[in-house]
Design a protein around this motif. Structure first.
Motif, PDB file in Angstrom:
ATOM      1  N   GLU A   1       0.847  -1.195   0.000  1.00  0.00           N
ATOM      2  CA  GLU A   1       0.000   0.000   0.000  1.00  0.00           C
ATOM      3  C   GLU A   1       0.880   1.241   0.000  1.00  0.00           C
ATOM      4  OE1 GLU A   1      -2.974   0.122   3.078  1.00  0.00           O
ATOM      5  OE2 GLU A   1      -3.590   2.169   2.562  1.00  0.00           O
TER       6      GLU A   1
ATOM      7  N   GLY B   1      -6.152  -1.114   0.517  1.00  0.00           N
ATOM      8  CA  GLY B   1      -6.088  -0.350   1.718  1.00  0.00           C
ATOM      9  C   GLY B   1      -6.782   1.026   1.648  1.00  0.00           C
ATOM     10  N   ASN B   2      -6.739   1.630   2.800  1.00  0.00           N
ATOM     11  CA  ASN B   2      -7.395   2.924   2.958  1.00  0.00           C
ATOM     12  C   ASN B   2      -6.944   3.930   1.906  1.00  0.00           C
ATOM     13  OD1 ASN B   2      -8.726   1.936   5.177  1.00  0.00           O
ATOM     14  ND2 ASN B   2      -7.361   2.862   6.671  1.00  0.00           N
TER      15      ASN B   2
ATOM     16  N   TRP C   1      -3.852   8.505   5.343  1.00  0.00           N
ATOM     17  CA  TRP C   1      -2.802   8.555   6.360  1.00  0.00           C
ATOM     18  C   TRP C   1      -2.317   9.984   6.583  1.00  0.00           C
ATOM     19  CZ3 TRP C   1      -3.815   4.274   8.454  1.00  0.00           C
ATOM     20  CH2 TRP C   1      -4.198   3.190   7.670  1.00  0.00           C
TER      21      TRP C   1
ATOM     22  N   LEU D   1     -11.931  -3.482   6.377  1.00  0.00           N
ATOM     23  CA  LEU D   1     -11.087  -3.920   7.503  1.00  0.00           C
ATOM     24  C   LEU D   1     -11.807  -4.058   8.830  1.00  0.00           C
ATOM     25  CD1 LEU D   1      -8.088  -3.506   9.311  1.00  0.00           C
ATOM     26  CD2 LEU D   1      -9.466  -1.556   9.813  1.00  0.00           C
TER      27      LEU D   1
ATOM     28  N   GLY E   1      -9.474   2.545  11.504  1.00  0.00           N
ATOM     29  CA  GLY E   1     -10.409   1.912  10.665  1.00  0.00           C
ATOM     30  C   GLY E   1     -10.211   1.870   9.214  1.00  0.00           C
ATOM     31  N   ASN E   2     -11.282   1.754   8.551  1.00  0.00           N
ATOM     32  CA  ASN E   2     -11.149   1.541   7.154  1.00  0.00           C
ATOM     33  C   ASN E   2     -12.451   1.587   6.412  1.00  0.00           C
ATOM     34  OD1 ASN E   2     -10.675   0.031   4.855  1.00  0.00           O
ATOM     35  ND2 ASN E   2     -10.832  -1.770   6.101  1.00  0.00           N
ATOM     36  N   GLU E   3     -12.702   0.789   5.555  1.00  0.00           N
ATOM     37  CA  GLU E   3     -13.234   1.034   4.234  1.00  0.00           C
ATOM     38  C   GLU E   3     -14.729   1.248   4.055  1.00  0.00           C
ATOM     39  OE1 GLU E   3     -10.274   1.391   2.347  1.00  0.00           O
ATOM     40  OE2 GLU E   3      -9.371   0.511   4.100  1.00  0.00           O
TER      41      GLU E   3
ATOM     42  N   TYR F   1      -7.236  -8.123  11.810  1.00  0.00           N
ATOM     43  CA  TYR F   1      -5.909  -8.048  12.437  1.00  0.00           C
ATOM     44  C   TYR F   1      -6.093  -8.502  13.882  1.00  0.00           C
ATOM     45  CZ  TYR F   1      -4.533  -5.139   8.471  1.00  0.00           C
ATOM     46  OH  TYR F   1      -4.262  -4.668   7.206  1.00  0.00           O
TER      47      TYR F   1
ATOM     48  N   GLU G   1      -6.527  -8.969   3.840  1.00  0.00           N
ATOM     49  CA  GLU G   1      -5.687  -8.282   4.836  1.00  0.00           C
ATOM     50  C   GLU G   1      -5.740  -9.097   6.119  1.00  0.00           C
ATOM     51  OE1 GLU G   1      -6.010  -4.049   5.592  1.00  0.00           O
ATOM     52  OE2 GLU G   1      -6.517  -3.680   3.487  1.00  0.00           O
TER      53      GLU G   1
ATOM     54  N   GLN H   1       1.402  -5.956   5.852  1.00  0.00           N
ATOM     55  CA  GLN H   1       1.723  -5.738   4.461  1.00  0.00           C
ATOM     56  C   GLN H   1       3.062  -6.398   4.154  1.00  0.00           C
ATOM     57  OE1 GLN H   1       1.261  -1.520   3.574  1.00  0.00           O
ATOM     58  NE2 GLN H   1      -0.816  -1.492   4.343  1.00  0.00           N
TER      59      GLN H   1
HETATM   60  O1  AHR Z   1      -2.984  -2.511   6.193  1.00  0.00           O
HETATM   61  C1  AHR Z   1      -3.175  -1.287   6.830  1.00  0.00           C
HETATM   62  C2  AHR Z   1      -4.594  -0.759   6.716  1.00  0.00           C
HETATM   63  O2  AHR Z   1      -5.450  -1.571   7.437  1.00  0.00           O
HETATM   64  C3  AHR Z   1      -5.207  -0.748   5.338  1.00  0.00           C
HETATM   65  O3  AHR Z   1      -4.971   0.421   4.671  1.00  0.00           O
HETATM   66  C4  AHR Z   1      -6.675  -0.803   5.623  1.00  0.00           C
HETATM   67  O4  AHR Z   1      -7.409  -1.538   4.716  1.00  0.00           O
HETATM   68  C5  AHR Z   1      -6.748  -1.261   7.026  1.00  0.00           C
HETATM   69  O5  AHR Z   1      -7.175  -0.198   7.791  1.00  0.00           O
END
Ligand code: AHR
Length: 516
Positions: A26, A74-75, A100, A177, A190-192, A258, A305, A353
């Motif tokens: 990413e 990813g984000n 980010w 995510l 967070g995320n998506e 995660y 992920e 990653q």
């Molecule tokens: O892998 C890091 C981040 O985790 C990715 O950008 C996103 O999809 C999730 O928040």
């Protein structure tokens, strides 16, 4: 305690898809810039000036035998304009980057990513921008990459020096995510598409309707592509709604997790049990969607992920540079055991990653070191191939620590089951592709006990009287690697086989038996 491992090579779950050992790069922290791509760095050897790819990083990645790499987020992707990242580098615009909160120079873009994939010998997997991006942008990106027609974006690729289409097979309809921690009620970054933090967040129904239309159009342009729907954790209503609508038009349902432990070893190593549960539920949701839609097509899980990541310890905004210890390596081995055991439904999994960012490889301007987590990954991708076998561990002690009744993130998704009862001896097994070896991956997650474990094969199976052991272990559970030393790594030895193997406490090993 007396534990026993039973493996029957006649009881095959499914072929292990090598794509479960895939990666993810990413535009985040030092993954791309200063990680895989480092032009102008006089202190690191480059593959060549033109690509700007670092040779040391490419060599370390090549040893992981990565079949597919996901990109560019990813984000990050949710505000990415892919058109900024192609053409002469000097005229590429710098842009504000909203995932980010950095700036994107666009010096590395689609063409550089494809070069990276070719050099690595891996297949590209591109995630589309369903945040600020339009369907028109997405179609243009597919045309740029895959079209051999005499049309604008195909010709733009040619103008940029790439006559032949890239043939990018995997395209994701947005990204997602969730972060899991087994014992502590506390929330997460967070995320998506479904997340409130996401640029372009949507309700599940809205996402499903939009993705359905995108899928139709993308397939009109290139019927050969494989489409990945944005799922959530596997155990949410989002997953159910999205699967029901998109099952007819996608090839994979993606889930993300995660694991977080706040430094507690047992929490760390039993965390992947949550992923196993998410996969099981997703499998049932896929079955349900297929029944409801009257489908007999192949539709599987793309776990695109996963990793050990504590975003408090290694915040995303600061580049998420986790420094892993042996406990984390055992957690990663437990994650990989899950994917091998679930070979019938998980066909792609991408560690998040690949370089610097929550990664098995850490670079400096002058070199790199391999994190503890690199070694289980390398062992799995090199050895745990072939057919996944049905395994059983009897008599293993189980995890009885604290758990929380739900997975924690902003959307209050409930866990179907906690990690309670998870076995401390965690295994998966394969029959090698040539049918000559049985390979058994074993994590002894206990940090207190060693176990002398009989390993029994089915009644018709005899193994030779030697076993090759590939072991990742250190007497200190908190041992880490660094630029100053490689404390944790793989050690290989051959031992006489007498039917019982002694598992050191907090150890990971793959035992390779030759069938007699
Ligand atoms: O892998 C890091 C981040 O985790 C990715 O950008 C996103 O999809 C999730 O928040």
């Amino acid at each position: 305690a007396t534990a026993t491992i039973r493996i029957d090579p006649a009881r095959v779950i499914d072929k292990v898809d090598p794509r479960i050992y895939s990666g993810f790069t990413e535009h985040m922290g030092r993954c791309i810039y200063g990680g895989i791509y480092d032009p102008g760095n006089q202190n690191a050897e480059l593959i060549n000036e033109k690509t700007g790819l670092r040779k040391d990083v490419m060599d370390a990645l090549k040893a992981l035998k990565i079949p597919v790499v996901r990109y560019p987020g990813g984000n990050f992707v949710s505000t990415y304009r892919w058109q900024d990242g192609v053409g002469p580098r000097e005229s590429r615009p710098r842009r504000p980057e909203l995932a980010w909160l950095t700036e994107e120079s666009n010096q590395f873009g689609t063409d550089e990513f494809i070069e990276f994939c070719r050099e690595l010998g891996t297949e590209p997997f591109i995630c589309l921008n369903m945040g600020t991006g339009t369907l028109e942008d997405a179609l243009a990106w597919v045309e740029y990459c895959n079209s051999s027609a005499n049309t604008y974006y195909a010709n733009l690729r040619r103008k940029n020096g790439h006559e032949e289409p890239y043939g990018v097979k995997y395209w994701a309809l947005g990204t997602n995510l969730a972060l899991i921690q087994v014992d502590v009620a506390k929330s997460i970054a967070g995320n998506e598409v479904w997340g409130p933090w996401q640029v372009g967040q949507m309700e599940s129904q809205d996402y499903a309707k939009k993705a359905f239309q995108w899928a139709k159009a993308l397939r009109l342009l290139d019927p050969t592509i494989k489409l990945i729907a944005c799922g959530e954790t596997g155990f949410s209503d989002w997953d159910r709604v999205v699967l029901k609508k998109l099952a007819p038009v996608v090839d994979f349902h993606s889930i993300h997790l995660y694991t977080v432990s706040e430094g507690k070893h047992l929490v760390n190593v039993v965390g992947p049990a949550a992923a196993e549960k998410g996969i099981e539920i997703t499998k049932s949701l896929i079955d349900l969607a297929k029944i409801e839609c009257g489908l007999s097509k192949e539709l599987t899980v793309c776990f695109d992920e996963w990793n050990v990541w504590d975003p408090v310890r290694a915040p995303g905004e600061k580049g998420a540079e986790e420094h892993y210890d042996l406990s984390d390596a055992l957690a990663v081995a437990s994650w990989l055991n899950v994917f091998v055991r679930k070979a019938d439904i998980v066909k792609i999994a991408c560690i998040a990653q690949s370089v610097n960012v929550i990664s098995p490889i850490i670079t400096s301007p002058t070199g790199l070191f391999l994190q503890t987590t690199y070694f289980p990954l390398q062992l799995f991708s090199n050895l745990m191939c072939g057919s996944s076998l049905n395994v059983h561990v009897g008599g293993s002690p189980t995890y009885s620590g604290e758990t929380v009744p739900k997975f924690i993130h902003d959307l209050d998704v409930h866990a179907p089951e906690s990690a309670k009862g998870t076995k401390l001896i965690d295994i998966s097994a394969v029959l090698s592709e040539d049918g000559k070896e049985v390979r058994v991956a074993i994590v002894n997650r206990s940090d207190e006990e060693e176990f002398a474990v009989p390993i029994l094969f089915g009644p018709e199976t005899q193994v030779k009287d030697e076993v090759t052991v590939h072991e990742v272990w250190h007497e200190d559970l908190r041992a880490k690697n660094g630029f100053d030393g490689q404390n944790v790594k793989t050690v290989v030895r051959t031992e006489a086989w007498k039917g019982i193997y002694v598992l050191k406490k907090h150890s990971f090993q793959i035992l390779v038996f030759t069938l007699a």
